[in-house]
Design a protein around this motif. Structure first.
Motif, short mmCIF file in Angstrom:
data_model
loop_
_atom_site.label_atom_id
_atom_site.label_comp_id
_atom_site.label_asym_id
_atom_site.label_seq_id
_atom_site.Cartn_x
_atom_site.Cartn_y
_atom_site.Cartn_z
N SER A 87 10.15 -31.02 -35.52
CA SER A 87 10.24 -29.56 -35.69
C SER A 87 9.03 -29.03 -36.45
CB SER A 87 11.55 -29.17 -36.38
OG SER A 87 11.64 -29.80 -37.64
N GLY A 88 8.49 -29.81 -37.35
CA GLY A 88 7.27 -29.42 -38.06
C GLY A 88 6.07 -29.39 -37.15
N ARG A 89 6.04 -30.34 -36.21
CA ARG A 89 4.94 -30.35 -35.24
C ARG A 89 4.98 -29.07 -34.42
NH1 ARG A 89 3.62 -35.48 -31.52
NH2 ARG A 89 2.76 -36.17 -33.49
N ARG A 90 6.19 -28.67 -34.01
CA ARG A 90 6.33 -27.42 -33.25
C ARG A 90 5.91 -26.22 -34.09
NH1 ARG A 90 11.80 -29.61 -31.38
NH2 ARG A 90 11.25 -30.69 -29.46
N ALA A 91 6.30 -26.20 -35.35
CA ALA A 91 5.91 -25.10 -36.25
C ALA A 91 4.39 -25.07 -36.43
CB ALA A 91 6.60 -25.25 -37.60
N SER A 92 3.77 -26.24 -36.46
CA SER A 92 2.32 -26.29 -36.67
C SER A 92 1.57 -25.65 -35.50
CB SER A 92 1.85 -27.73 -36.89
OG SER A 92 1.85 -28.48 -35.69
N TYR A 93 2.16 -25.64 -34.30
CA TYR A 93 1.52 -24.99 -33.16
C TYR A 93 1.38 -23.49 -33.40
CZ TYR A 93 2.40 -29.36 -30.64
OH TYR A 93 2.44 -30.67 -30.24
N TRP A 94 2.34 -22.87 -34.08
CA TRP A 94 2.26 -21.45 -34.40
C TRP A 94 1.09 -21.19 -35.34
CZ3 TRP A 94 4.60 -17.43 -32.17
CH2 TRP A 94 5.69 -17.69 -31.36
N ILE A 95 0.90 -22.08 -36.28
CA ILE A 95 -0.20 -21.92 -37.24
C ILE A 95 -1.54 -22.10 -36.54
CG2 ILE A 95 -1.17 -22.73 -39.42
CD1 ILE A 95 1.74 -23.71 -40.10
N VAL A 96 -1.60 -23.05 -35.63
CA VAL A 96 -2.83 -23.25 -34.84
C VAL A 96 -3.10 -22.01 -33.99
CG1 VAL A 96 -3.90 -24.60 -32.99
CG2 VAL A 96 -2.70 -25.76 -34.85
N ALA A 97 -2.07 -21.44 -33.38
CA ALA A 97 -2.25 -20.22 -32.58
C ALA A 97 -2.79 -19.09 -33.45
CB ALA A 97 -0.93 -19.82 -31.94
N LEU A 98 -2.29 -18.97 -34.67
CA LEU A 98 -2.78 -17.95 -35.60
C LEU A 98 -4.25 -18.17 -35.91
CD1 LEU A 98 -2.36 -15.62 -37.62
CD2 LEU A 98 -1.48 -17.32 -39.24
N MET A 99 -4.63 -19.43 -36.14
CA MET A 99 -6.04 -19.73 -36.44
C MET A 99 -6.93 -19.41 -35.24
SD MET A 99 -6.17 -23.11 -38.85
CE MET A 99 -4.85 -24.11 -38.20
N ALA A 131 4.30 -17.47 -37.57
CA ALA A 131 3.87 -18.76 -38.12
C ALA A 131 4.55 -19.04 -39.46
CB ALA A 131 2.35 -18.80 -38.28
N ALA A 132 4.62 -18.01 -40.31
CA ALA A 132 5.28 -18.18 -41.61
C ALA A 132 6.76 -18.48 -41.44
CB ALA A 132 5.06 -16.95 -42.47
N ALA A 133 7.41 -17.79 -40.53
CA ALA A 133 8.85 -18.01 -40.29
C ALA A 133 9.10 -19.41 -39.75
CB ALA A 133 9.39 -16.96 -39.32
N GLN A 134 8.28 -19.84 -38.79
CA GLN A 134 8.44 -21.18 -38.24
C GLN A 134 8.13 -22.25 -39.30
OE1 GLN A 134 9.62 -22.04 -35.15
NE2 GLN A 134 10.05 -19.86 -34.99
N ALA A 135 7.10 -22.03 -40.08
CA ALA A 135 6.74 -22.99 -41.12
C ALA A 135 7.82 -23.08 -42.19
CB ALA A 135 5.40 -22.60 -41.75
N ARG A 136 8.42 -21.95 -42.53
CA ARG A 136 9.44 -21.94 -43.57
C ARG A 136 10.65 -22.79 -43.20
NH1 ARG A 136 13.61 -20.29 -46.21
NH2 ARG A 136 13.51 -19.39 -48.27
N ARG A 137 10.92 -22.90 -41.92
CA ARG A 137 12.05 -23.73 -41.47
C ARG A 137 11.87 -25.19 -41.83
NH1 ARG A 137 13.29 -21.45 -35.40
NH2 ARG A 137 13.97 -19.39 -36.08
N VAL A 138 10.61 -25.62 -41.92
CA VAL A 138 10.36 -27.04 -42.17
C VAL A 138 9.70 -27.33 -43.51
CG1 VAL A 138 10.27 -27.61 -39.71
CG2 VAL A 138 8.17 -26.97 -40.90
N SER A 139 9.00 -26.33 -44.08
CA SER A 139 8.29 -26.55 -45.33
C SER A 139 8.05 -25.22 -46.04
CB SER A 139 6.95 -27.25 -45.06
OG SER A 139 6.13 -27.25 -46.22
#
Length: 167
Positions: A87-99, A131-139
């Protein structure tokens, strides 16, 4: 140094689950932002006449400095999220999309009217929120590392809409 999901050695240095992986994850986006800022200044895209009438418009060097802080924070957030499992890997895709969106942003709005800039900034803000919402779910740490960019992009949105009024 194993991948937290596959239980095998990570094939990419930025996904290593050690301090070196974290450092690479922070430094790589910094270098990308540095290169994009260099292109912006070399092409003289750092002058936005529509923003000249706005009193709150920060100087170009401050905007560049802010992004040079934000991108490594995003890289670290991506690393922390990734380390938590699938689930963290999936969340990290949102952060990559933001970058990726934020690296493309200057090229999309260069020479465009303030309406294009405002729309692109809203997309960036939406991506940062997602990205923040997805990241918050895991970290929670990853989410907190994204939080400063919400303030900065929110401020940029205010400037973009103020520029619409002056255009």
């Amino acid at each position: 140094m194993t991948d937290v999901i596959l239980g095998k050695p990570s094939r990419t240095p930025w996904n290593r689950n050690d301090k070196r992986g974290l450092a690479i994850s922070a430094v790589a986006p910094f270098i990308a932002a540095l290169v994009v800022n260099g292109v912006i200044y070399a092409a003289r895209w750092n002058a936005y006449p529509a923003f000249d009438a706005i009193r709150l418009d920060p100087p170009g060097w401050l905007m560049s400095a802010a992004w040079l802080v934000i991108f490594p924070l995003w890289g670290a957030a991506r690393w922390y999220a990734y380390q938590t499992g699938l689930s963290g890997r999936r969340a990290s895709y949102w952060i990559v999309a933001l970058m990726v969106w934020s690296l493309l942003y200057p090229f999309l709005v260069a020479g465009a009217n303030p309406g294009v800039s405002a729309g692109a900034t809203l997309i960036a803000f939406g991506l940062a929120l997602a990205a923040a919402a997805q990241a918050r779910r895991v970290s929670k740490r990853a989410a907190w590392l994204i939080a400063p960019s919400l303030l900065w992009i929110g401020f940029a949105a205010i400037l973009s809409f103020a520029a619409l009024d002056t255009a």
